[in-house]
Motif scaffolding. Structure first.
Motif, PDB file in Angstrom:
ATOM      1  N   PRO A  15       0.792  -1.232   0.000  1.00  0.00           N
ATOM      2  CA  PRO A  15       0.000   0.000   0.000  1.00  0.00           C
ATOM      3  C   PRO A  15       0.826   1.285   0.000  1.00  0.00           C
ATOM      4  O   PRO A  15       0.529   2.222  -0.753  1.00  0.00           O
ATOM      5  CB  PRO A  15      -0.840  -0.131   1.278  1.00  0.00           C
ATOM      6  N   LYS A  16       1.885   1.347   0.814  1.00  0.00           N
ATOM      7  CA  LYS A  16       2.694   2.567   0.874  1.00  0.00           C
ATOM      8  C   LYS A  16       3.443   2.802  -0.427  1.00  0.00           C
ATOM      9  O   LYS A  16       3.536   3.941  -0.905  1.00  0.00           O
ATOM     10  CB  LYS A  16       3.666   2.500   2.051  1.00  0.00           C
ATOM     11  N   TYR A  18       2.531   1.667  -3.360  1.00  0.00           N
ATOM     12  CA  TYR A  18       1.457   1.964  -4.310  1.00  0.00           C
ATOM     13  C   TYR A  18       1.125   3.451  -4.272  1.00  0.00           C
ATOM     14  O   TYR A  18       1.050   4.123  -5.308  1.00  0.00           O
ATOM     15  CB  TYR A  18       0.263   1.102  -3.926  1.00  0.00           C
ATOM     16  N   GLU A  19       0.912   3.969  -3.067  1.00  0.00           N
ATOM     17  CA  GLU A  19       0.560   5.380  -2.914  1.00  0.00           C
ATOM     18  C   GLU A  19       1.716   6.295  -3.330  1.00  0.00           C
ATOM     19  O   GLU A  19       1.501   7.317  -3.996  1.00  0.00           O
ATOM     20  CB  GLU A  19       0.157   5.657  -1.467  1.00  0.00           C
ATOM     21  N   GLU A  20       2.925   5.934  -2.968  1.00  0.00           N
ATOM     22  CA  GLU A  20       4.076   6.796  -3.246  1.00  0.00           C
ATOM     23  C   GLU A  20       4.479   6.804  -4.714  1.00  0.00           C
ATOM     24  O   GLU A  20       4.809   7.862  -5.265  1.00  0.00           O
ATOM     25  CB  GLU A  20       5.272   6.351  -2.406  1.00  0.00           C
ATOM     26  N   VAL A  23       0.433   5.683  -7.672  1.00  0.00           N
ATOM     27  CA  VAL A  23      -0.640   6.682  -7.766  1.00  0.00           C
ATOM     28  C   VAL A  23      -0.245   7.865  -8.647  1.00  0.00           C
ATOM     29  O   VAL A  23      -0.958   8.208  -9.597  1.00  0.00           O
ATOM     30  CB  VAL A  23      -1.100   7.129  -6.368  1.00  0.00           C
ATOM     31  N   GLU A  28      -3.194   9.184 -10.840  1.00  0.00           N
ATOM     32  CA  GLU A  28      -3.441  10.625 -10.758  1.00  0.00           C
ATOM     33  C   GLU A  28      -3.738  11.239 -12.122  1.00  0.00           C
ATOM     34  O   GLU A  28      -4.602  12.129 -12.221  1.00  0.00           O
ATOM     35  CB  GLU A  28      -2.256  11.325 -10.095  1.00  0.00           C
ATOM     36  N   THR A  53      -5.995   3.606  -2.209  1.00  0.00           N
ATOM     37  CA  THR A  53      -5.472   4.553  -1.215  1.00  0.00           C
ATOM     38  C   THR A  53      -6.118   5.932  -1.340  1.00  0.00           C
ATOM     39  O   THR A  53      -5.638   6.895  -0.747  1.00  0.00           O
ATOM     40  CB  THR A  53      -3.947   4.669  -1.329  1.00  0.00           C
ATOM     41  N   VAL A  55      -7.099   8.048  -4.151  1.00  0.00           N
ATOM     42  CA  VAL A  55      -6.779   9.140  -5.073  1.00  0.00           C
ATOM     43  C   VAL A  55      -8.046   9.777  -5.646  1.00  0.00           C
ATOM     44  O   VAL A  55      -8.162  11.015  -5.700  1.00  0.00           O
ATOM     45  CB  VAL A  55      -5.821   8.671  -6.192  1.00  0.00           C
ATOM     46  N   MET A  79      -5.156  -1.051   2.520  1.00  0.00           N
ATOM     47  CA  MET A  79      -5.301   0.047   1.553  1.00  0.00           C
ATOM     48  C   MET A  79      -6.239   1.111   2.119  1.00  0.00           C
ATOM     49  O   MET A  79      -5.979   2.314   2.034  1.00  0.00           O
ATOM     50  CB  MET A  79      -5.837  -0.480   0.223  1.00  0.00           C
ATOM     51  N   ALA A  83      -5.580   5.071   3.013  1.00  0.00           N
ATOM     52  CA  ALA A  83      -6.419   6.122   2.437  1.00  0.00           C
ATOM     53  C   ALA A  83      -6.943   7.052   3.523  1.00  0.00           C
ATOM     54  O   ALA A  83      -6.924   8.278   3.385  1.00  0.00           O
ATOM     55  CB  ALA A  83      -7.582   5.500   1.664  1.00  0.00           C
ATOM     56  N   VAL A  86      -4.004   9.209   4.859  1.00  0.00           N
ATOM     57  CA  VAL A  86      -3.684  10.319   3.954  1.00  0.00           C
ATOM     58  C   VAL A  86      -4.746  11.403   4.069  1.00  0.00           C
ATOM     59  O   VAL A  86      -4.450  12.598   4.100  1.00  0.00           O
ATOM     60  CB  VAL A  86      -3.558   9.824   2.499  1.00  0.00           C
TER      61      VAL A  86
END
Length: 272
Positions: A15-16, A18-20, A23, A28, A53, A55, A79, A83, A86
């Motif tokens: 997950p981290k 994925y987000e960093e 995304v 995005e 997460t 977006v 996940m 989310a 964040v």
């Protein structure tokens, strides 16, 4: 755990990463335009499934009036927890839920949205039927899916490159799942079988996937998606090597500085 089961597992460090990395790379570029498709609609309550997460959730919270409530769900607790961590610009209800068995009453939402999650549903028709059940009359199901892998250059480059590590049994997560549900006729048929009798609107949208170096998409795909599960199921010690092989392949094809690749997706709107 077989491939189809591991394709849905977003746990541990995924997950981290994925987000960093993933995304900003591929999600995005679509999220803002995806959310804007709801701005002109009369809405009171929105359900997001497979929110990841968050977006799209963040864009919905920013774009839509505060009196429109947003319920964001995902099957994966890790996940969803990220989310929530964040956060969003205004309150959102975060809830763990299975898209094929939604814990909501009939006709309780004006829109159901899902950016790049439908491909992971084992039974698409069942998920569409559940979305149809919870939608009010006049509501819309809005979702996106990736086009074929050949139209998504970084994903294609990584998948091809990793064949050199596993030549006798190539890794097929990317083609099997994220890029495995692109056929428009199949999507239309599944929607109809799920209760959406009106033909959907389908737009194919091209965008750009940009990163400061080849290392970023290599990390994004090899370590920030369930492709990692498939690599580690073969040999955990090969994750670093696989990432390096992917990085070198992207650098050879797209350059050793900033990299820029094509991405392409279908945006689908099914109304009732």
């Amino acid at each position: 755990m077989n491939n189809l089961e591991s394709d849905k597992v977003f746990a541990d460090s995924i997950p981290k990463l994925y987000e960093e990395y993933l995304v900003p790379l591929i999600f995005e570029p679509y999220a803002g335009g995806f959310a804007k498709r709801l701005v002109s609609r009369k809405l009171n309550r929105i359900l997001e499934v497979a929110a990841g997460t968050g977006v799209v959730t963040r864009h919905l919270a920013s774009l839509l009036p505060n009196d429109i409530s947003i319920v964001a769900t995902d099957l994966s607790r890790p996940m969803l927890d990220l989310a929530s961590e964040v956060g969003t610009s205004r309150p959102v209800e975060w809830r763990q839920a299975d898209a094929m068995q939604l814990p909501f009453a009939d006709e309780s939402f004006d829109a159901v949205v899902c950016q790049f999650g439908v491909m992971f549903f084992p039974d698409k028709t069942k998920a569409f039927s559940e979305a149809r059940r919870v939608l009010k009359a006049g509501g819309v199901l809005l979702f996106s899916v990736w086009d074929r892998i050949e139209e998504n250059e970084f994903a294609d480059a990584v998948t091809t490159a990793l064949e050199s590590i596993f030549p006798d049994d190539p890794l097929r997560f990317m083609t099997r799942t994220p890029h495995g549900y692109y056929d428009v006729a199949t999507i239309q048929k599944d929607l109809q079988n799920g209760g959406f009798v009106t033909a959907p609107y389908i737009d194919t949208i091209v965008a750009r996937s940009i990163a400061e170096s080849a290392r970023i998409p290599a990390l994004a795909y090899c370590q920030g998606t369930p492709l990692r599960n498939e690599i580690e199921a073969r040999d955990k010690s090969l994750l670093g090597r696989a990432t390096e092989v992917a990085e070198n392949a992207i650098a050879r094809r797209f350059g050793h500085g900033k990299v820029d690749g094509n991405i392409q997706a279908h945006i689908v709107a099914a109304e009732i």
